[in-house]
Design a protein around this motif. Sequence first.
Motif, short mmCIF file in Angstrom:
data_model
loop_
_atom_site.label_atom_id
_atom_site.label_comp_id
_atom_site.label_asym_id
_atom_site.label_seq_id
_atom_site.Cartn_x
_atom_site.Cartn_y
_atom_site.Cartn_z
N LEU A 150 19.96 41.87 53.47
CA LEU A 150 19.58 42.47 52.20
C LEU A 150 20.58 42.06 51.11
O LEU A 150 21.79 42.06 51.34
N THR A 151 20.05 41.74 49.94
CA THR A 151 20.90 41.27 48.86
C THR A 151 20.52 41.92 47.54
O THR A 151 19.33 42.20 47.31
N PRO A 152 21.48 42.14 46.67
CA PRO A 152 21.14 42.54 45.30
C PRO A 152 20.63 41.33 44.53
O PRO A 152 20.83 40.18 44.93
N LEU A 153 19.95 41.59 43.42
CA LEU A 153 19.43 40.54 42.57
C LEU A 153 20.15 40.55 41.23
O LEU A 153 20.66 41.59 40.80
N ASP A 154 20.16 39.41 40.59
CA ASP A 154 20.84 39.29 39.31
C ASP A 154 19.90 39.71 38.18
O ASP A 154 19.46 38.90 37.37
N THR A 155 19.57 40.98 38.13
CA THR A 155 18.72 41.57 37.10
C THR A 155 18.99 43.06 37.04
O THR A 155 19.27 43.68 38.09
N ALA A 181 26.97 42.27 49.63
CA ALA A 181 27.35 42.56 48.25
C ALA A 181 26.87 41.48 47.29
O ALA A 181 26.84 41.70 46.07
N SER A 182 26.51 40.32 47.81
CA SER A 182 26.08 39.22 46.95
C SER A 182 25.08 38.35 47.68
O SER A 182 25.00 38.36 48.92
N LEU A 183 24.33 37.57 46.92
CA LEU A 183 23.38 36.64 47.51
C LEU A 183 24.11 35.57 48.32
O LEU A 183 23.63 35.16 49.39
N GLU A 184 25.25 35.09 47.83
CA GLU A 184 26.01 34.08 48.58
C GLU A 184 26.30 34.56 49.99
O GLU A 184 26.14 33.83 50.97
N GLU A 185 26.75 35.83 50.10
CA GLU A 185 27.04 36.39 51.42
C GLU A 185 25.78 36.52 52.26
O GLU A 185 25.78 36.24 53.46
N LEU A 218 22.93 34.81 52.09
CA LEU A 218 22.43 33.51 52.53
C LEU A 218 23.32 32.92 53.61
O LEU A 218 22.82 32.37 54.61
N ALA A 219 24.64 33.09 53.47
CA ALA A 219 25.56 32.60 54.50
C ALA A 219 25.33 33.34 55.82
O ALA A 219 25.36 32.73 56.90
N GLY A 220 25.09 34.64 55.74
CA GLY A 220 24.84 35.42 56.95
C GLY A 220 23.58 35.00 57.66
O GLY A 220 23.54 34.86 58.90
N ALA A 221 22.50 34.77 56.90
CA ALA A 221 21.24 34.34 57.51
C ALA A 221 21.37 32.95 58.11
O ALA A 221 20.86 32.68 59.21
N ARG A 222 22.10 32.07 57.43
CA ARG A 222 22.30 30.73 57.97
C ARG A 222 23.09 30.78 59.28
O ARG A 222 22.77 30.06 60.24
N ALA A 223 24.12 31.60 59.30
CA ALA A 223 24.94 31.72 60.51
C ALA A 223 24.10 32.22 61.68
O ALA A 223 24.24 31.74 62.81
N ASP A 224 23.22 33.19 61.43
CA ASP A 224 22.33 33.67 62.48
C ASP A 224 21.35 32.60 62.93
O ASP A 224 21.05 32.46 64.12
N ALA A 225 20.86 31.80 61.97
CA ALA A 225 19.82 30.82 62.30
C ALA A 225 20.36 29.62 63.06
O ALA A 225 19.64 29.03 63.88
N GLY A 230 14.68 31.94 42.56
CA GLY A 230 15.41 31.11 41.62
C GLY A 230 16.89 31.04 41.93
O GLY A 230 17.50 29.96 41.88
N ALA A 231 17.47 32.19 42.30
CA ALA A 231 18.90 32.22 42.61
C ALA A 231 19.22 31.41 43.87
O ALA A 231 20.24 30.71 43.93
N VAL A 232 18.37 31.49 44.88
CA VAL A 232 18.58 30.72 46.11
C VAL A 232 18.46 29.22 45.82
O VAL A 232 19.25 28.41 46.32
N LYS A 233 17.49 28.84 45.00
CA LYS A 233 17.35 27.43 44.65
C LYS A 233 18.62 26.91 43.97
O LYS A 233 19.09 25.81 44.27
N ARG A 234 19.19 27.70 43.07
CA ARG A 234 20.43 27.28 42.40
C ARG A 234 21.56 27.12 43.41
O ARG A 234 22.31 26.13 43.36
N LEU A 235 21.68 28.08 44.32
CA LEU A 235 22.75 28.02 45.32
C LEU A 235 22.61 26.81 46.23
O LEU A 235 23.58 26.10 46.50
N VAL A 236 21.42 26.58 46.73
CA VAL A 236 21.20 25.46 47.66
C VAL A 236 21.38 24.13 46.93
O VAL A 236 22.00 23.20 47.47
N ASP A 237 20.87 24.04 45.71
CA ASP A 237 21.05 22.79 44.95
C ASP A 237 22.53 22.51 44.72
O ASP A 237 22.98 21.37 44.83
N ARG A 238 23.30 23.56 44.40
CA ARG A 238 24.73 23.40 44.17
C ARG A 238 25.42 22.94 45.46
O ARG A 238 26.28 22.04 45.45
N SER A 239 25.03 23.55 46.58
CA SER A 239 25.61 23.20 47.86
C SER A 239 25.29 21.76 48.24
O SER A 239 26.17 21.00 48.69
N LEU A 240 24.03 21.36 48.05
CA LEU A 240 23.65 19.99 48.39
C LEU A 240 24.34 18.99 47.47
O LEU A 240 24.77 17.92 47.91
#
Length: 441
Positions: free
Chosen positions: A364-369, A393-397, A399-406, A424-434
């Motif tokens: 579960l994550t909060p949203l930037d709104t 506490a954040s989307l970064e956390e 997404l990292a948690g879900a990736r670690a589980d996967a 939109g926020a996940v797209k920004r994070l993944v694009d930045r990471s890539l």
Amino acid sequence: MNAPRAAPRTPEEALRFFQALNPSGIKLGLERVYDALASLDHPERDYPALHVAGTNGKGSTCAFVARALEAAGHRVGLYTSPHLVRVNERIRVAGADIPDDVFGQRILEVLERYPSAVSDPMTYFEFGTVVALWHFSRERVDVAVLETGLGGRLDATTAANPVVTCVTPVSFDHMEYLGHTLREIAWEKAGIFKSGVPVVLSKQEPEALDSLLRRAEQLAVPVQVEGRDFGIVPGSNDTLSYRGTRWSLDGLTLALRGPYQRQNAAVALACLEALQARGVAVTPEAAREGLATARWPGRLEELSQGPTIVVDGAHNPAGVAVLLEALRALYAGRPLHLVFGVVADKDRGPMMRALFPLAASVHLTPLDTPRSLAPERYIAEARVLCSRVVSHASLEEALAGARADAVGRPDGLVLATGSLFLVGAVKRLVDRSLGATQQQQ
């Protein structure tokens, strides 16, 4: 007492002025939009438009139609909302987002002709709609494709000048504004209907269809209904076949994934037939190319591999239902790790009950709104539905948690859903990471 707002003087200041408007503000009514368009000498009358309302499938339908019209050689304006990463996505001409410098200049032009927007600010959506309609006029588009923002009857886009209108599937969403029954919500969506302007309707629940047809009858407008007048069925070799009022098309393929896109494609083709009948030239060949090449980010979109990360903008129970159908078709048997965030005014219960029992883990994550619902507010509900639920506490956390589980399973799937804000926020994070990974290489 607040000091008077200063009018922006440069394109950069104009963009800041627009971004400072309340993105969550909603004022139902068309008076301000009509006044602004009158001050601009009615740019919306400079081109024919397709106007699309509905609860789910609006954006994909618009994407199919716009791409087909482009393939037919038209200069197309496309106005959609919300955006995923940048607000420029909302206003497109000839397949390209409006550039920052042009966007800022268009805002200045609108404010010069309608200074009341400075002294008595419009809402974010109202002002963006006016800027889009003005931009399409200045760019001399041949045709515009317009998606409603919320309802229909009192939506800012209803000030436009359509030659065809369309309603995609109606379901429960924004009940505080649109009503608490499908009949009431459909009546609001039918507010885009205009006397003498043909209407295309997707398949609907009976009470929604009854409401839509009743309004069409009152305005004496011709109606095409999916399943009665047009439709898509499976063809040979994994292709599709369409039968409509003008066209019979076989061997169709869709660029957008998921079984639910078949309905959106059928509705898009019916809209194209109706546009052709109203003088907007489009051929079956262009329609076929539009279906095969359309892009619509954030809907069952794969962002990366290792593990597979998918985003989908499902944000209401009906959207989740078609998402689950797509997951069964495309990712059957793969362990699902959810990143989930929701705004407070959404009906989260049915979405959670449909999704969470199928997940190996939920993050579960909060949203930037300002509309975000804090994870701690509903984590207890979530833990009843899934054995592993983590609040972050954040989307970064998250997404990292879900990736670690996967990554513990080679076929693990990370799915981010529940809100377009999240997508939109996940797209920004993944694009930045890539991007960072590519730079390191």
